[in-house]
Design a protein around this motif. Sequence first.
Motif, PDB file in Angstrom:
ATOM      1  N   ILE A  55       0.866  -1.177   0.000  1.00 15.55           N
ATOM      2  CA  ILE A  55       0.000   0.000   0.000  1.00 15.55           C
ATOM      3  C   ILE A  55       0.901   1.225   0.000  1.00 15.55           C
ATOM      4  N   GLN A  56       0.839   2.020  -1.071  1.00 18.73           N
ATOM      5  CA  GLN A  56       1.755   3.134  -1.240  1.00 18.73           C
ATOM      6  C   GLN A  56       0.989   4.445  -1.387  1.00 18.73           C
ATOM      7  N   LEU A  57       1.608   5.501  -0.849  1.00 18.52           N
ATOM      8  CA  LEU A  57       1.037   6.838  -0.958  1.00 18.52           C
ATOM      9  C   LEU A  57       1.227   7.368  -2.376  1.00 18.52           C
ATOM     10  N   ILE A  58       0.203   8.022  -2.903  1.00 20.44           N
ATOM     11  CA  ILE A  58       0.292   8.619  -4.244  1.00 20.44           C
ATOM     12  C   ILE A  58       0.915  10.009  -4.124  1.00 20.44           C
ATOM     13  N   GLU A  59       2.042  10.196  -4.790  1.00 18.19           N
ATOM     14  CA  GLU A  59       2.675  11.513  -4.819  1.00 18.19           C
ATOM     15  C   GLU A  59       1.934  12.371  -5.836  1.00 18.19           C
ATOM     16  N   ALA A  60       1.195  13.349  -5.352  1.00 16.68           N
ATOM     17  CA  ALA A  60       0.315  14.110  -6.234  1.00 16.68           C
ATOM     18  C   ALA A  60       0.760  15.554  -6.437  1.00 16.68           C
ATOM     19  N   GLU A  61       1.192  16.228  -5.397  1.00 13.04           N
ATOM     20  CA  GLU A  61       1.487  17.663  -5.492  1.00 13.04           C
ATOM     21  C   GLU A  61       2.621  17.935  -6.473  1.00 13.04           C
ATOM     22  N   GLY A  62       2.347  18.882  -7.392  1.00 13.13           N
ATOM     23  CA  GLY A  62       3.331  19.226  -8.405  1.00 13.13           C
ATOM     24  C   GLY A  62       3.318  18.307  -9.616  1.00 13.13           C
ATOM     25  N   LYS A  63       2.511  17.257  -9.600  1.00 10.87           N
ATOM     26  CA  LYS A  63       2.436  16.307 -10.706  1.00 10.87           C
ATOM     27  C   LYS A  63       1.323  16.711 -11.673  1.00 10.87           C
ATOM     28  N   LYS A  64       1.422  16.169 -12.874  1.00 13.97           N
ATOM     29  CA  LYS A  64       0.364  16.361 -13.856  1.00 13.97           C
ATOM     30  C   LYS A  64      -0.886  15.611 -13.407  1.00 13.97           C
ATOM     31  N   PHE A  65      -2.032  16.257 -13.548  1.00 15.14           N
ATOM     32  CA  PHE A  65      -3.277  15.636 -13.117  1.00 15.14           C
ATOM     33  C   PHE A  65      -3.520  14.339 -13.884  1.00 15.14           C
ATOM     34  N   ASP A  66      -3.783  13.259 -13.143  1.00 13.61           N
ATOM     35  CA  ASP A  66      -4.042  11.949 -13.721  1.00 13.61           C
ATOM     36  C   ASP A  66      -5.410  11.470 -13.226  1.00 13.61           C
TER      37      ASP A  66
ATOM     38  N   PRO B 145      -1.393  24.436 -17.098  1.00 16.43           N
ATOM     39  CA  PRO B 145      -2.744  24.019 -16.704  1.00 16.43           C
ATOM     40  C   PRO B 145      -2.811  22.510 -16.461  1.00 16.43           C
ATOM     41  N   GLY B 146      -3.579  22.127 -15.463  1.00 11.76           N
ATOM     42  CA  GLY B 146      -3.713  20.707 -15.148  1.00 11.76           C
ATOM     43  C   GLY B 146      -2.670  20.197 -14.184  1.00 11.76           C
ATOM     44  N   THR B 147      -1.934  21.092 -13.536  1.00  8.67           N
ATOM     45  CA  THR B 147      -0.946  20.683 -12.550  1.00  8.67           C
ATOM     46  C   THR B 147      -1.593  20.656 -11.164  1.00  8.67           C
ATOM     47  N   VAL B 148      -1.288  19.629 -10.401  1.00 11.12           N
ATOM     48  CA  VAL B 148      -1.828  19.516  -9.054  1.00 11.12           C
ATOM     49  C   VAL B 148      -1.091  20.491  -8.145  1.00 11.12           C
ATOM     50  N   LEU B 149      -1.827  21.439  -7.567  1.00 11.91           N
ATOM     51  CA  LEU B 149      -1.220  22.458  -6.706  1.00 11.91           C
ATOM     52  C   LEU B 149      -1.501  22.221  -5.225  1.00 11.91           C
ATOM     53  N   GLN B 150      -2.566  21.508  -4.919  1.00 10.94           N
ATOM     54  CA  GLN B 150      -2.913  21.290  -3.519  1.00 10.94           C
ATOM     55  C   GLN B 150      -3.536  19.912  -3.346  1.00 10.94           C
ATOM     56  N   VAL B 151      -3.142  19.252  -2.260  1.00  7.45           N
ATOM     57  CA  VAL B 151      -3.700  17.929  -1.935  1.00  7.45           C
ATOM     58  C   VAL B 151      -4.594  18.068  -0.716  1.00  7.45           C
TER      59      VAL B 151
END
Length: 221
Positions: free
Chosen positions: A152-163, A180-186
Amino acid sequence: MSNTNPNSQETPENEQGVEQGSENLETVSQEELDAATADAIAEAQETQAPQEDVLSVEEQQAAEIADLKEKLLRAMAETENMRRRSQKDKEDALNYGVTKFARDMLTISDNLRRAIDAVSEEDRENETVKTLLTGVEMTESELLSTFSKHKIQLIEAEGKKFDPNLHQAMFEIENPDVEPGTVLQVVQPGYVIADRLLRPALVGVSKGGQKKEEAHVDQKV
């Protein structure tokens, strides 16, 4: 008296008898020849019959062998498919058997993180709070380590391209400095278990794009 012997003279009746006798001999000879020919043909057919039977048996055996070979190959293929399915079911049970339990445990992880984030920098200087906070952080670390053991792994989202396969957009953020489409806040972290999504990350995504260029007015008349 005549010296002529009537028996020594050939009379028409005798000649007719000789001719009939010859014809009878010829008839008997032809019948015997036909009978002999028929016997030879029958003997030849009897001699050839076993060979034909042998060929027929060989062909039948070859057909049976081919049929058995095809059945064997099918049985082997089915056995291999069953082995692969069983192996996959076993792997799925190991990887995803705790999915429901893990999803419930994520709530505990969220609450631990909220408790840690709620402590201000000023309160962290307090020895009592500091000791308590250290215990909470150790508990969180141990929980995340247990998650990792079960893939079970944490998804690294901040700063990544939205998936869309990993993230769930909750709102958009105006920011022309990033693509546009970049994750800025989790808002809430997401997790995967093995190669499957356990919970999507709730995120805020940028919109707008590049900075607007300054308008230039041509003042020439």
